[in-house]
Design an enzyme around this catalytic site. Structure first.
Site, PDB file in Angstrom:
ATOM      1  N   THR A 123      -4.993 -14.718  -0.352  1.00 10.63           N
ATOM      2  CA  THR A 123      -4.124 -14.099  -0.873  1.00 10.63           C
ATOM      3  C   THR A 123      -3.008 -13.859  -2.171  1.00 10.63           C
ATOM      4  O   THR A 123      -3.101 -15.051  -2.114  1.00 10.63           O
ATOM      5  CB  THR A 123      -3.443 -12.328  -0.027  1.00 10.63           C
ATOM      6  OG1 THR A 123      -2.793 -11.521  -0.814  1.00 10.63           O
ATOM      7  CG2 THR A 123      -2.898 -13.454   0.817  1.00 10.63           C
ATOM      8  N   ASP A 124      -3.306 -13.143  -3.334  1.00 12.05           N
ATOM      9  CA  ASP A 124      -2.149 -13.521  -4.215  1.00 12.05           C
ATOM     10  C   ASP A 124      -1.020 -13.108  -3.429  1.00 12.05           C
ATOM     11  O   ASP A 124       0.586 -13.111  -4.064  1.00 12.05           O
ATOM     12  CB  ASP A 124      -2.519 -12.237  -5.558  1.00 12.05           C
ATOM     13  CG  ASP A 124      -2.270 -10.906  -5.511  1.00 12.05           C
ATOM     14  OD1 ASP A 124      -1.961 -10.590  -3.743  1.00 12.05           O
ATOM     15  OD2 ASP A 124      -2.070  -9.686  -6.016  1.00 12.05           O
ATOM     16  N   GLU A 125      -0.765 -12.435  -2.258  1.00 14.69           N
ATOM     17  CA  GLU A 125       1.069 -12.027  -1.602  1.00 14.69           C
ATOM     18  C   GLU A 125       1.451 -13.419  -1.390  1.00 14.69           C
ATOM     19  O   GLU A 125       2.801 -12.891  -0.866  1.00 14.69           O
ATOM     20  CB  GLU A 125       0.569 -11.416  -0.600  1.00 14.69           C
ATOM     21  CG  GLU A 125      -0.262  -9.920  -1.075  1.00 14.69           C
ATOM     22  CD  GLU A 125      -0.399  -8.516   0.380  1.00 14.69           C
ATOM     23  OE1 GLU A 125       0.893  -8.995   1.005  1.00 14.69           O
ATOM     24  OE2 GLU A 125      -0.120  -8.122  -0.329  1.00 14.69           O
ATOM     25  N   TYR A 150       2.552 -11.343   6.933  1.00 14.02           N
ATOM     26  CA  TYR A 150       1.509 -11.598   6.681  1.00 14.02           C
ATOM     27  C   TYR A 150       1.363 -12.511   5.273  1.00 14.02           C
ATOM     28  O   TYR A 150       0.341 -13.468   6.038  1.00 14.02           O
ATOM     29  CB  TYR A 150       0.841  -9.719   6.561  1.00 14.02           C
ATOM     30  CG  TYR A 150      -0.057 -10.135   5.423  1.00 14.02           C
ATOM     31  CD1 TYR A 150      -1.754 -10.472   5.929  1.00 14.02           C
ATOM     32  CD2 TYR A 150      -0.676 -10.164   4.369  1.00 14.02           C
ATOM     33  CE1 TYR A 150      -2.859 -10.661   5.495  1.00 14.02           C
ATOM     34  CE2 TYR A 150      -2.012 -10.238   3.173  1.00 14.02           C
ATOM     35  CZ  TYR A 150      -2.794 -10.303   4.072  1.00 14.02           C
ATOM     36  OH  TYR A 150      -3.538 -10.631   3.525  1.00 14.02           O
ATOM     37  N   LYS A 154      -0.462 -16.064   5.664  1.00 15.03           N
ATOM     38  CA  LYS A 154      -1.880 -16.775   4.954  1.00 15.03           C
ATOM     39  C   LYS A 154      -1.433 -17.461   3.879  1.00 15.03           C
ATOM     40  O   LYS A 154      -1.942 -18.862   3.866  1.00 15.03           O
ATOM     41  CB  LYS A 154      -1.718 -14.999   4.239  1.00 15.03           C
ATOM     42  CG  LYS A 154      -2.258 -14.024   4.966  1.00 15.03           C
ATOM     43  CD  LYS A 154      -3.748 -14.438   5.108  1.00 15.03           C
ATOM     44  CE  LYS A 154      -5.607 -14.920   4.223  1.00 15.03           C
ATOM     45  NZ  LYS A 154      -6.363 -14.573   5.128  1.00 15.03           N
TER      46      LYS A 154
HETATM   47  P1  NAD Z   1      -9.903  -6.850   7.294  1.00 12.82           P
HETATM   48  O1  NAD Z   1      -9.112  -6.429   8.676  1.00 12.82           O
HETATM   49  O2  NAD Z   1     -10.787  -5.280   6.759  1.00 12.82           O
HETATM   50  O3  NAD Z   1     -11.133  -7.271   8.452  1.00 12.82           O
HETATM   51  C1  NAD Z   1     -10.991  -8.193   8.846  1.00 12.82           C
HETATM   52  C2  NAD Z   1     -12.175  -8.411   9.557  1.00 12.82           C
HETATM   53  O4  NAD Z   1     -11.500  -9.750  11.398  1.00 12.82           O
HETATM   54  C3  NAD Z   1     -12.052  -7.933  10.913  1.00 12.82           C
HETATM   55  O5  NAD Z   1     -13.646  -7.375  11.406  1.00 12.82           O
HETATM   56  C4  NAD Z   1     -11.949  -8.036  12.006  1.00 12.82           C
HETATM   57  O6  NAD Z   1     -12.441  -8.010  13.048  1.00 12.82           O
HETATM   58  C5  NAD Z   1     -11.537  -9.768  12.039  1.00 12.82           C
HETATM   59  N1  NAD Z   1     -10.915 -10.676  12.844  1.00 12.82           N
HETATM   60  C6  NAD Z   1      -9.699 -10.348  12.745  1.00 12.82           C
HETATM   61  N2  NAD Z   1      -9.059 -11.779  13.667  1.00 12.82           N
HETATM   62  C7  NAD Z   1     -10.001 -12.253  13.991  1.00 12.82           C
HETATM   63  C8  NAD Z   1     -10.402 -13.495  14.980  1.00 12.82           C
HETATM   64  N3  NAD Z   1      -9.323 -13.992  15.602  1.00 12.82           N
HETATM   65  N4  NAD Z   1     -10.909 -14.158  15.638  1.00 12.82           N
HETATM   66  C9  NAD Z   1     -13.004 -13.350  14.809  1.00 12.82           C
HETATM   67  N5  NAD Z   1     -12.460 -12.383  13.663  1.00 12.82           N
HETATM   68  C10 NAD Z   1     -11.300 -11.618  13.389  1.00 12.82           C
HETATM   69  O7  NAD Z   1      -9.838  -7.575   6.129  1.00 12.82           O
HETATM   70  P2  NAD Z   1     -10.465  -7.344   5.051  1.00 12.82           P
HETATM   71  O8  NAD Z   1      -9.371  -6.850   3.991  1.00 12.82           O
HETATM   72  O9  NAD Z   1     -11.729  -7.525   4.934  1.00 12.82           O
HETATM   73  O10 NAD Z   1      -9.759  -9.332   4.561  1.00 12.82           O
HETATM   74  C11 NAD Z   1     -10.167 -10.177   4.519  1.00 12.82           C
HETATM   75  C12 NAD Z   1      -9.794 -11.467   3.682  1.00 12.82           C
HETATM   76  O11 NAD Z   1      -9.434 -10.838   2.487  1.00 12.82           O
HETATM   77  C13 NAD Z   1      -9.008 -11.655   5.055  1.00 12.82           C
HETATM   78  O12 NAD Z   1      -8.339 -13.118   4.769  1.00 12.82           O
HETATM   79  C14 NAD Z   1      -7.225 -10.864   3.672  1.00 12.82           C
HETATM   80  O13 NAD Z   1      -6.092 -11.688   4.087  1.00 12.82           O
HETATM   81  C15 NAD Z   1      -8.185 -11.132   2.637  1.00 12.82           C
HETATM   82  N6  NAD Z   1      -7.481 -11.063   1.606  1.00 12.82           N
HETATM   83  C16 NAD Z   1      -7.982  -8.913   1.780  1.00 12.82           C
HETATM   84  C17 NAD Z   1      -7.835  -8.382   0.756  1.00 12.82           C
HETATM   85  C18 NAD Z   1      -7.649  -7.151   0.725  1.00 12.82           C
HETATM   86  O14 NAD Z   1      -7.483  -6.368  -0.680  1.00 12.82           O
HETATM   87  N7  NAD Z   1      -8.122  -6.006   1.537  1.00 12.82           N
HETATM   88  C19 NAD Z   1      -6.884  -8.702  -0.617  1.00 12.82           C
HETATM   89  C20 NAD Z   1      -6.818 -10.264  -0.791  1.00 12.82           C
HETATM   90  C21 NAD Z   1      -7.304 -10.802   0.242  1.00 12.82           C
HETATM   91  O1  TDX Z   2       0.534   4.864   3.418  1.00 15.73           O
HETATM   92  C1  TDX Z   2       0.904   3.797   2.541  1.00 15.73           C
HETATM   93  N1  TDX Z   2       1.469   3.830   1.557  1.00 15.73           N
HETATM   94  C2  TDX Z   2       1.966   2.986   0.451  1.00 15.73           C
HETATM   95  O2  TDX Z   2       2.561   3.800  -0.621  1.00 15.73           O
HETATM   96  C3  TDX Z   2       0.814   2.821   2.462  1.00 15.73           C
HETATM   97  C4  TDX Z   2      -0.040   2.138   3.371  1.00 15.73           C
HETATM   98  C5  TDX Z   2       1.229   1.563   1.473  1.00 15.73           C
HETATM   99  N2  TDX Z   2       1.178   1.779   0.443  1.00 15.73           N
HETATM  100  C6  TDX Z   2       2.164   0.730  -0.558  1.00 15.73           C
HETATM  101  C7  TDX Z   2       1.922  -0.611  -0.732  1.00 15.73           C
HETATM  102  C8  TDX Z   2       1.611  -0.526  -1.497  1.00 15.73           C
HETATM  103  O3  TDX Z   2       2.369  -1.062  -2.595  1.00 15.73           O
HETATM  104  O4  TDX Z   2       0.119   0.549  -1.656  1.00 15.73           O
HETATM  105  C9  TDX Z   2       0.350  -0.264  -1.996  1.00 15.73           C
HETATM  106  C10 TDX Z   2      -0.675  -1.328  -1.489  1.00 15.73           C
HETATM  107  O5  TDX Z   2      -0.511  -0.953   0.462  1.00 15.73           O
HETATM  108  P1  TDX Z   2      -1.637  -1.928   0.886  1.00 15.73           P
HETATM  109  O6  TDX Z   2      -2.654  -0.779   1.266  1.00 15.73           O
HETATM  110  O7  TDX Z   2      -0.860  -2.190   2.261  1.00 15.73           O
HETATM  111  O8  TDX Z   2      -1.950  -3.036   0.699  1.00 15.73           O
HETATM  112  P2  TDX Z   2      -1.020  -4.585   0.223  1.00 15.73           P
HETATM  113  O9  TDX Z   2       0.622  -4.663   1.218  1.00 15.73           O
HETATM  114  O10 TDX Z   2      -0.964  -4.287  -0.971  1.00 15.73           O
HETATM  115  O11 TDX Z   2      -2.232  -5.476   0.738  1.00 15.73           O
HETATM  116  C11 TDX Z   2      -3.372  -5.700   0.282  1.00 15.73           C
HETATM  117  O12 TDX Z   2      -3.342  -6.464  -0.528  1.00 15.73           O
HETATM  118  C12 TDX Z   2      -3.016  -7.767  -0.785  1.00 15.73           C
HETATM  119  C13 TDX Z   2      -4.182  -6.121   1.298  1.00 15.73           C
HETATM  120  O13 TDX Z   2      -4.297  -5.278   2.961  1.00 15.73           O
HETATM  121  C14 TDX Z   2      -3.975  -7.663   1.517  1.00 15.73           C
HETATM  122  O14 TDX Z   2      -4.650  -8.061   3.294  1.00 15.73           O
HETATM  123  C15 TDX Z   2      -4.127  -8.650   0.539  1.00 15.73           C
HETATM  124  O15 TDX Z   2      -3.340 -10.245   1.089  1.00 15.73           O
END
Ligand code: NAD
Ligand code: TDX
Length: 339
Positions: A123-125, A150, A154
Site C-alpha cells: 500500500t501507499d500508506e 495497519y 504492511k
Molecule cells: P480484504 O480485507 O478485502 O481481503 C483480505 C483477504 O485476506 C480476505 O479474503 C481474508 O479472508 C484473507 N485473509 C486475512 N487474513 C488471512 C490469513 N491469516 N490467512 C489467509 N487469508 C487471510 O483486503 P483487500 O482490500 O482486498 O486488500 C488486499 C491486499 O491489498 C492487502 O494486502 C492490502 O493491504 C492491499 N491493499 C489494499 C488496498 C485497498 O484499497 N483495499 C490498497 C492498497 C493495498
Molecule cells: O466511515 C468512514 N469515514 C471516513 O471519513 C471511513 C471508514 C473512512 N473515512 C475516511 C478515512 C480516509 O480518509 O475515508 C478515507 C478512506 O478510508 P478507508 O476506506 O478506511 O481507507 P484508508 O484508511 O485510506 O485505507 C485504504 O487504502 C489503503 C485501505 O483500507 C487499505 O487497505 C489500503 O492499504
C-alpha cells in the site's frame, strides 16, 4: 503456470482471480484464504466449477497449512492481509500476526519450493502522509514512514519481502498502490460503506473535517498493473500504482454519492476523527508507466457512478456481508463513545 493467490476471497484478490481466469484461462489458480470476516467465496461463484480454479481454506501464518499448497507453485500473488485501518486501531495484534508473521511464513515456503516469482501487494500508506497544500507525491524513493498499526505491519512485510530477495535470492516484486474501489469491496471501507448506508437510509459518517484526500484507483486498473508486473516487471523491484488525477476530499465524495443516489446532504454527518488520520495520499506512477506501459484507464466520476450502480444491483451480496460480525464492529467503531 500454477499461481497461488493468497487472500483471493477478499476484495482485490477476488477481482484479480476473476480477471486472470478470463484473460489467462490456461493457468491454474489456487486460492488460499482463511475466510476471515473479509473473505467471501460468493465473489467467486461464477468460476467455482472451473477445473483450473481451486479453493483451499487456510491461514498464511500457519506453516503446516501453507507448506502443502506451495508445492509445485510457479508464482505467488500475495494479497492476504488484515486490511482495515480502523480495525488496526481498535485491535492491532491480528495485523501483526497476519501481515508480518503470515508474510514471513509464506516467504519461507516460497523459498523452500523455489517459486519463480513472489509478488507482494502493498500500500501507499507505508509512506505516511502528505500535507494538504503541498504538491509532492509518493514515488519509488520516498522514505517509509507508516503511522497506523495497519501501515506499520504492511511496511514490516515489505521489508521482509525485500530482505528475502537480498539475503536468500528469492525472486520478488512489490506493488504499492493507492486506495482501491469497485465491486466486492467490504462495506467497512469508505466508498462501499457510504453507498450502502445511504441505500439503507443511514447517514454517511465523515471523519473529522472531511478534508482528507485519497488517490482513488479502480480495482481493475490495479489488477491490470499486477498483470503487467508479473509479465514484465524486473525481479527485486517495487512499482507504484495509483489512480487518475482527480483528488477529491472525502466530503466531496460523500456529496457525489448522495447525489448519485438521489438524496440530499442531510444523509451526511461529521463524526469523530480517526486517530492519527493521514491527511493526503497521492502516488506518482510515472515510472511504472515508463517501464511497463501501464496507466490507469478508469476515471473517478464515471467509475464511482458504475460502482454505485453495482451496489444498487447487488444488495443481496452486501446485505449478507453487513450482518453478523460486522454489526458488532460497526457499533464499536461508530456508536460506542468509549474510545
Ligand atoms: P480484504 O480485507 O478485502 O481481503 C483480505 C483477504 O485476506 C480476505 O479474503 C481474508 O479472508 C484473507 N485473509 C486475512 N487474513 C488471512 C490469513 N491469516 N490467512 C489467509 N487469508 C487471510 O483486503 P483487500 O482490500 O482486498 O486488500 C488486499 C491486499 O491489498 C492487502 O494486502 C492490502 O493491504 C492491499 N491493499 C489494499 C488496498 C485497498 O484499497 N483495499 C490498497 C492498497 C493495498
Ligand atoms: O466511515 C468512514 N469515514 C471516513 O471519513 C471511513 C471508514 C473512512 N473515512 C475516511 C478515512 C480516509 O480518509 O475515508 C478515507 C478512506 O478510508 P478507508 O476506506 O478506511 O481507507 P484508508 O484508511 O485510506 O485505507 C485504504 O487504502 C489503503 C485501505 O483500507 C487499505 O487497505 C489500503 O492499504
Amino acid at each position: 503456470m500454477k499461481i497461488l493467490v493468497t487472500g483471493g476471497a477478499g476484495f482485490i484478490g477476488s477481482n484479480f482471480i476473476l480477471y486472470w481466469i478470463k484473460n489467462h484461462p490456461e493457468d491454474e489458480i489456487i486460492n488460499f484464504d482463511a475466510l476471515t470476516y473479509a473473505g467471501n467465496l460468493e465473489n467467486l461463484k461464477s468460476i467455482e466449477d472451473n477445473p483450473n480454479y481451486k479453493f483451499v481454506k487456510g491461514n498464511i501464518a500457519q506453516s503446516n497449512e501453507v507448506g502443502p499448497v506451495m508445492s509445485g507453485v510457479d508464482i505467488v500473488v500475495h494479497f492476504a492481509a488484515e486490511s482495515h485501518v480502523d480495525r488496526s486501531i481498535l485491535e492491532p495484534s491480528s495485523f501483526i500476526l497476519t501481515n508480518i508473521v503470515g508474510t514471513q511464513v509464506l516467504l519461507d515456503a516460497a523459498l523452500k519450493n523455489n517459486v519463480k516469482r513472489f509478488h507482494h501487494i502493498s500500500t501507499d500508506e507505508v509512506f505516511g502522509e502528505l500535507d494538504l497544500n503541498d504538491t509532492n507525491k509518493f514515488n519509488e524513493r520516498t522514505n517509509y514512514n507508516p503511522r497506523s498499526p495497519y501501515s506499520a505491519t504492511k511496511a514490516g512485510s515489505d521489508h521482509l519481502v525485500r530482505a528475502y530477495h537480498f539475503t536468500y535470492g528469492l525472486p520478488i516484486t512489490i506493488t504499492n498502490c493507492s486506495n482501491n474501489y469497485g465491486p466486492y469491496q467490504f462495506p467497512e471501507k469508505f466508498i462501499p460503506l457510504a453507498i450502502t448506508n445511504v441505500i439503507e437510509g443511514k447517514k454517511i459518517p465523515v471523519y473529522g473535517d472531511g478534508l482528507y484526500i485519497r488517490d482513488w484507483l479502480y480495482v481493475e486498473d490495479h489488477v491490470r498493473a499486477i498483470e503487467k508486473v508479473l509479465e514484465r516487471g524486473k525481479v527485486g523491484k517495487t512499482y507504484l500504482i495509483g489512480g487518475m488525477t482527480e483528488l477529491y476530499p472525502n466530503i466531496e465524495i460523500a456529496k457525489k454519492i448522495v447525489r448519485l443516489l438521489g438524496k440530499d446532504e442531510s444523509f451526511i454527518e461529521f463524526v469523530k476523527d480517526r486517530l492519527g488520520h493521514d491527511r493526503r495520499y497521492d502516488v506518482d506512477w510515472s515510472k511504472t508507466k515508463e517501464e511497463l506501459g501501464w496507466e490507469p484507464q478508469h476515471n473517478f466520476d464515471d467509475w464511482l457512478k458504475k460502482t454505485v450502480e453495482w451496489y444498487k444491483e447487488n444488495e443481496s451480496w452486501w446485505k449478507k456481508v453487513k450482518s453478523g460480525e460486522y454489526k458488532k464492529y460497526y457499533k464499536t467503531q461508530y456508536e460506542d463513545g468509549s474510545r
